[in-house]
Motif scaffolding. Structure first.
Motif, PDB file in Angstrom:
ATOM      1  N   LYS A  56       6.854   4.091 -17.001  1.00 29.68           N
ATOM      2  CA  LYS A  56       5.646   4.888 -17.147  1.00 29.68           C
ATOM      3  C   LYS A  56       5.341   5.502 -15.900  1.00 29.68           C
ATOM      4  O   LYS A  56       5.111   7.005 -15.880  1.00 29.68           O
ATOM      5  N   THR A  57       5.168   4.852 -14.954  1.00 29.26           N
ATOM      6  CA  THR A  57       4.870   5.389 -13.523  1.00 29.26           C
ATOM      7  C   THR A  57       5.872   5.230 -12.706  1.00 29.26           C
ATOM      8  O   THR A  57       6.007   5.479 -11.267  1.00 29.26           O
ATOM      9  N   GLY A  58       7.098   4.608 -13.164  1.00 26.74           N
ATOM     10  CA  GLY A  58       8.145   4.260 -12.367  1.00 26.74           C
ATOM     11  C   GLY A  58       9.223   3.305 -12.852  1.00 26.74           C
ATOM     12  O   GLY A  58       9.099   3.187 -14.060  1.00 26.74           O
ATOM     13  N   PHE A  59       9.915   2.441 -12.120  1.00 21.87           N
ATOM     14  CA  PHE A  59      10.525   1.582 -12.702  1.00 21.87           C
ATOM     15  C   PHE A  59      10.627   0.097 -11.789  1.00 21.87           C
ATOM     16  O   PHE A  59      10.543   0.335 -10.397  1.00 21.87           O
TER      17      PHE A  59
ATOM     18  N   ILE B  50      18.966  -0.619  -9.293  1.00 22.74           N
ATOM     19  CA  ILE B  50      18.332   0.455  -8.427  1.00 22.74           C
ATOM     20  C   ILE B  50      19.195   1.724  -8.434  1.00 22.74           C
ATOM     21  O   ILE B  50      18.655   2.904  -8.559  1.00 22.74           O
ATOM     22  N   LYS B  51      20.582   1.522  -8.322  1.00 22.59           N
ATOM     23  CA  LYS B  51      21.300   2.947  -8.660  1.00 22.59           C
ATOM     24  C   LYS B  51      21.238   3.669  -9.591  1.00 22.59           C
ATOM     25  O   LYS B  51      21.155   4.743  -9.811  1.00 22.59           O
ATOM     26  N   GLN B  52      20.929   2.760 -10.981  1.00 25.04           N
ATOM     27  CA  GLN B  52      21.042   3.336 -12.187  1.00 25.04           C
ATOM     28  C   GLN B  52      19.452   4.275 -12.077  1.00 25.04           C
ATOM     29  O   GLN B  52      19.469   5.516 -12.539  1.00 25.04           O
ATOM     30  N   HIS B  53      18.564   3.847 -11.646  1.00 27.20           N
ATOM     31  CA  HIS B  53      17.080   4.501 -11.456  1.00 27.20           C
ATOM     32  C   HIS B  53      17.196   5.643 -10.561  1.00 27.20           C
ATOM     33  O   HIS B  53      16.701   6.800 -10.815  1.00 27.20           O
ATOM     34  N   MET B  54      17.759   5.427  -9.281  1.00 23.55           N
ATOM     35  CA  MET B  54      18.088   6.342  -8.473  1.00 23.55           C
ATOM     36  C   MET B  54      18.796   7.610  -9.075  1.00 23.55           C
ATOM     37  O   MET B  54      18.255   8.909  -8.871  1.00 23.55           O
ATOM     38  N   LYS B  55      19.691   7.411  -9.731  1.00 29.03           N
ATOM     39  CA  LYS B  55      20.585   8.304 -10.373  1.00 29.03           C
ATOM     40  C   LYS B  55      19.882   9.354 -11.210  1.00 29.03           C
ATOM     41  O   LYS B  55      19.782  10.550 -11.448  1.00 29.03           O
ATOM     42  N   TYR B  56      19.021   8.354 -12.222  1.00 25.50           N
ATOM     43  CA  TYR B  56      18.418   9.145 -13.166  1.00 25.50           C
ATOM     44  C   TYR B  56      17.233  10.134 -12.711  1.00 25.50           C
ATOM     45  O   TYR B  56      17.012  11.126 -13.193  1.00 25.50           O
TER      46      TYR B  56
ATOM     47  N   LEU C 258       0.834  -1.239   0.065  1.00 25.09           N
ATOM     48  CA  LEU C 258       0.029   0.002  -0.128  1.00 25.09           C
ATOM     49  C   LEU C 258       0.711   1.328   0.090  1.00 25.09           C
ATOM     50  O   LEU C 258       0.491   2.186  -0.448  1.00 25.09           O
ATOM     51  N   VAL C 259       2.110   1.003   0.496  1.00 25.82           N
ATOM     52  CA  VAL C 259       2.909   2.523   0.552  1.00 25.82           C
ATOM     53  C   VAL C 259       3.198   2.811  -0.804  1.00 25.82           C
ATOM     54  O   VAL C 259       3.489   4.017  -1.197  1.00 25.82           O
ATOM     55  N   VAL C 260       3.188   1.823  -1.836  1.00 21.28           N
ATOM     56  CA  VAL C 260       3.398   2.091  -3.305  1.00 21.28           C
ATOM     57  C   VAL C 260       2.252   2.839  -3.738  1.00 21.28           C
ATOM     58  O   VAL C 260       2.603   3.847  -4.444  1.00 21.28           O
ATOM     59  N   THR C 261       1.294   2.356  -3.458  1.00 19.80           N
ATOM     60  CA  THR C 261      -0.057   2.949  -3.916  1.00 19.80           C
ATOM     61  C   THR C 261      -0.246   4.591  -3.328  1.00 19.80           C
ATOM     62  O   THR C 261      -0.593   5.455  -4.151  1.00 19.80           O
ATOM     63  N   GLU C 262       0.191   4.810  -1.892  1.00 22.06           N
ATOM     64  CA  GLU C 262       0.314   6.122  -1.309  1.00 22.06           C
ATOM     65  C   GLU C 262       1.225   6.997  -2.036  1.00 22.06           C
ATOM     66  O   GLU C 262       0.887   8.185  -2.606  1.00 22.06           O
ATOM     67  N   ALA C 263       2.636   6.342  -2.493  1.00 26.00           N
ATOM     68  CA  ALA C 263       3.394   7.243  -3.207  1.00 26.00           C
ATOM     69  C   ALA C 263       2.844   7.728  -4.594  1.00 26.00           C
ATOM     70  O   ALA C 263       3.134   8.813  -4.853  1.00 26.00           O
ATOM     71  N   LEU C 264       2.375   6.588  -5.511  1.00 28.45           N
ATOM     72  CA  LEU C 264       1.688   6.973  -6.612  1.00 28.45           C
ATOM     73  C   LEU C 264       0.708   8.181  -6.465  1.00 28.45           C
ATOM     74  O   LEU C 264       0.573   8.933  -7.372  1.00 28.45           O
ATOM     75  N   TRP C 265      -0.030   7.969  -5.372  1.00 29.48           N
ATOM     76  CA  TRP C 265      -1.324   8.963  -5.287  1.00 29.48           C
ATOM     77  C   TRP C 265      -0.936  10.273  -4.933  1.00 29.48           C
ATOM     78  O   TRP C 265      -1.237  11.293  -5.653  1.00 29.48           O
ATOM     79  N   GLN C 266       0.568  10.658  -4.335  1.00 26.58           N
ATOM     80  CA  GLN C 266       0.866  11.610  -4.297  1.00 26.58           C
ATOM     81  C   GLN C 266       1.950  12.329  -5.359  1.00 26.58           C
ATOM     82  O   GLN C 266       2.217  13.222  -5.355  1.00 26.58           O
ATOM     83  N   GLY C 267       1.825  11.269  -6.493  1.00 25.20           N
ATOM     84  CA  GLY C 267       2.507  11.838  -7.823  1.00 25.20           C
ATOM     85  C   GLY C 267       3.995  11.490  -7.704  1.00 25.20           C
ATOM     86  O   GLY C 267       4.756  12.326  -8.425  1.00 25.20           O
ATOM     87  N   THR C 268       4.360  10.602  -6.834  1.00 29.53           N
ATOM     88  CA  THR C 268       5.922  10.442  -6.715  1.00 29.53           C
ATOM     89  C   THR C 268       6.391   9.191  -7.450  1.00 29.53           C
ATOM     90  O   THR C 268       5.713   8.461  -7.193  1.00 29.53           O
ATOM     91  N   PRO C 269       7.373   9.337  -8.490  1.00 31.74           N
ATOM     92  CA  PRO C 269       7.795   8.214  -9.077  1.00 31.74           C
ATOM     93  C   PRO C 269       8.407   7.079  -8.158  1.00 31.74           C
ATOM     94  O   PRO C 269       9.009   7.360  -7.053  1.00 31.74           O
ATOM     95  N   VAL C 270       8.050   5.696  -8.404  1.00 35.27           N
ATOM     96  CA  VAL C 270       8.504   4.702  -7.523  1.00 35.27           C
ATOM     97  C   VAL C 270       9.469   3.891  -8.244  1.00 35.27           C
ATOM     98  O   VAL C 270       9.252   3.492  -9.405  1.00 35.27           O
ATOM     99  N   ILE C 271      10.453   3.506  -7.418  1.00 39.00           N
ATOM    100  CA  ILE C 271      11.379   2.212  -7.954  1.00 39.00           C
ATOM    101  C   ILE C 271      10.923   1.180  -7.087  1.00 39.00           C
ATOM    102  O   ILE C 271      11.265   1.193  -5.995  1.00 39.00           O
TER     103      ILE C 271
END
Length: 454
Positions: free
Chosen positions: A424-427, A437-443, A396-409
């Protein structure tokens, strides 16, 4: 001991030491009666003594809690703007035959974890629809009950470890029996959540149909422990799983697939501007010396082996060595709560403190003040949200982050791929793939505008 005291400093005033040799509880040097209700959150060795971390409960001495939290019925019309007038009216029409019916829920904690989080919204929503929704919560009759149920929880999620017949019957079954001693859940329909109260199906203490709802990923469940639970599961009138792939062989009753949910209008999920989020977070940032304005890599979950927080810390420490990332000056903020039915949380927090190695750019927070509003504000303000669990029923924390408009790894396990659309909504990554994980964090740190698009 230093780590232990650091953990204690982040706990509430209801946490105490228990010295086994003296048999007494200590808070600021004062002994407390041994018969007070308590939950054990951690066990440590210090000076050849067993030191236990205790959480006391204020309720009277009883086992199955008879006084569920006093939730007020929700006004369904406030959801018109979020889901539309037609859907709200449809809900009201569907609920008409259930008016004044009793819908009970049974679980093992009022605080901490996704089930408690969800029920805090489901109960008022159901009451707003005219349904008498109730919430009954198990208590530990013996101090090792939640240690045993946490072990079962891990075994069902594929973490192999030894268990004994004493734990199965002397602890688990006996505690289940004690909870229903002279007690009946009188309801037209009952949902029993997760393994902790699962065995209560066989005692004849439920009036009306009952379903078992499994919120965890069972795809790699230990065969012996799953076979132990099967007779109890098949004593229900049906079973609910988050995903059909979680259904194991041997379930003979009807199976339903229902995803967990968040309340979009709760304090945590209220959508904020970044300016509002900064204002809310100012006291928290000042208390923990978190510098506002630096990009935040955020992780929120219980401190648990399956949440794989060590990999997040490892990846973050490595990307900080990158020259471009260093110029961005990011922070890693990791937040978690303890739960009475998860006694390993405090020990896992201590392990993460060791992983942190006093890195001044990594903040490990636990049981923060004004939790819901602060978590929502952190979700809104974060540059990215990282959740790379090794097992995840839904997340559910993923749902909450996406609801707030934050990209998710997020890790490509359990219910996370149902939510994160890769690129599209994250990685999506494999849980231990530090390089990805490092690659997407950096991007996301170098391209915040792209993060906003995601």
């Amino acid at each position: 001991m230093r780590i232990l005291m650091g953990c204690l400093s982040k706990l509430s005033k209801n946490y105490f030491f228990y010295a086994k040799k003296t048999g007494c509880f200590i808070k600021h040097g004062h002994r407390l009666p041994v018969f007070q209700k308590r939950s054990i959150l951690g066990i440590f060795k210090f000076n050849n003594q067993t030191v236990r971390i205790i959480m006391f409960h204020d309720q009277s001495e009883q086992y199955l809690e008879k006084k569920y939290p006093p939730f007020v019925a929700a006004d369904l019309n406030i959801y018109n703007e979020t889901i539309g007038f037609e859907r709200v009216e449809r809900l009201k029409q569907l609920a008409l035959p259930l008016e004044r019916k009793v819908w009970a829920h049974v679980n093992s904690t009022y605080e901490g974890g996704g089930v408690a989080e969800m029920l805090k919204s489901v109960i008022p929503l159901a009451r707003g629809l005219g349904i008498d929704a109730q919430w009954h919560c198990m208590e530990a009759h013996t101090e090792d009950f939640f240690f045993v149920t946490k072990k079962f929880h891990d075994l069902i999620q594929g973490v192999e470890q030894p268990f004994s017949t004493e734990e199965l019957h002397g602890v688990y079954i006996d505690n289940s029996l004690k909870n229903f001693e002279n007690y009946t859940v009188k309801a037209d329909f009952t949902i029993v959540h997760d393994p902790q109260p699962c065995a209560t199906s066989v005692f004849g203490n439920y009036e009306g149909p009952k379903l078992w709802r499994c919120h965890i990923d069972t795809t790699s469940a230990n065969k012996l422990i799953w076979n132990f639970f099967l007779p109890f599961i098949n004593h229900y009138d049906g079973a609910i799983f988050t995903d059909k792939s979680f259904v194991k062989p041997g379930v003979k009753k009807p199976v339903y697939q229902i995803a967990p949910s968040i309340d979009p209008l709760s304090l945590k999920n209220r959508q904020l501007t970044k300016a509002e989020a900064r204002r809310i977070l100012q006291p928290l940032f000042e208390k923990h010396n978190i510098e506002c304005g630096r990009p935040i890599v955020l992780a929120v979950s219980r401190y648990d082996i399956h949440k794989n927080q060590a990999t997040i810390i490892k990846a973050f420490k490595q990307i900080k060595e990158d020259k471009e990332v260093r110029e961005k000056n990011p922070l890693l903020v990791m937040v978690g709560n303890t739960a009475t039915d998860d006694p390993d949380g405090l020990a896992m927090y201590g392990r993460m403190e060791e992983e942190r190695e006093n890195d001044v750019d990594i903040f490990l927070l636990m049981n923060i003040e004004n939790n819901d509003e602060n978590i929502g504000a952190l979700m809104r303000l974060a540059n990215q949200f990282v959740h790379v669990s090794t097992k995840e029923g839904f997340g559910l924390v993923v749902t909450e982050a996406l609801w707030q408009g934050t990209p998710v790894i997020g890790s490509n396990v359990g219910g996370i791929p149902q939510q994160v659309v890769d690129n599209k909504t994250g990685f999506l990554v494999e849980p231990f793939d530090v390089e990805k994980i490092k690659q997407h964090m950096k991007y996301l740190l170098l391209h915040p505008d792209e993060g906003e698009i995601l």
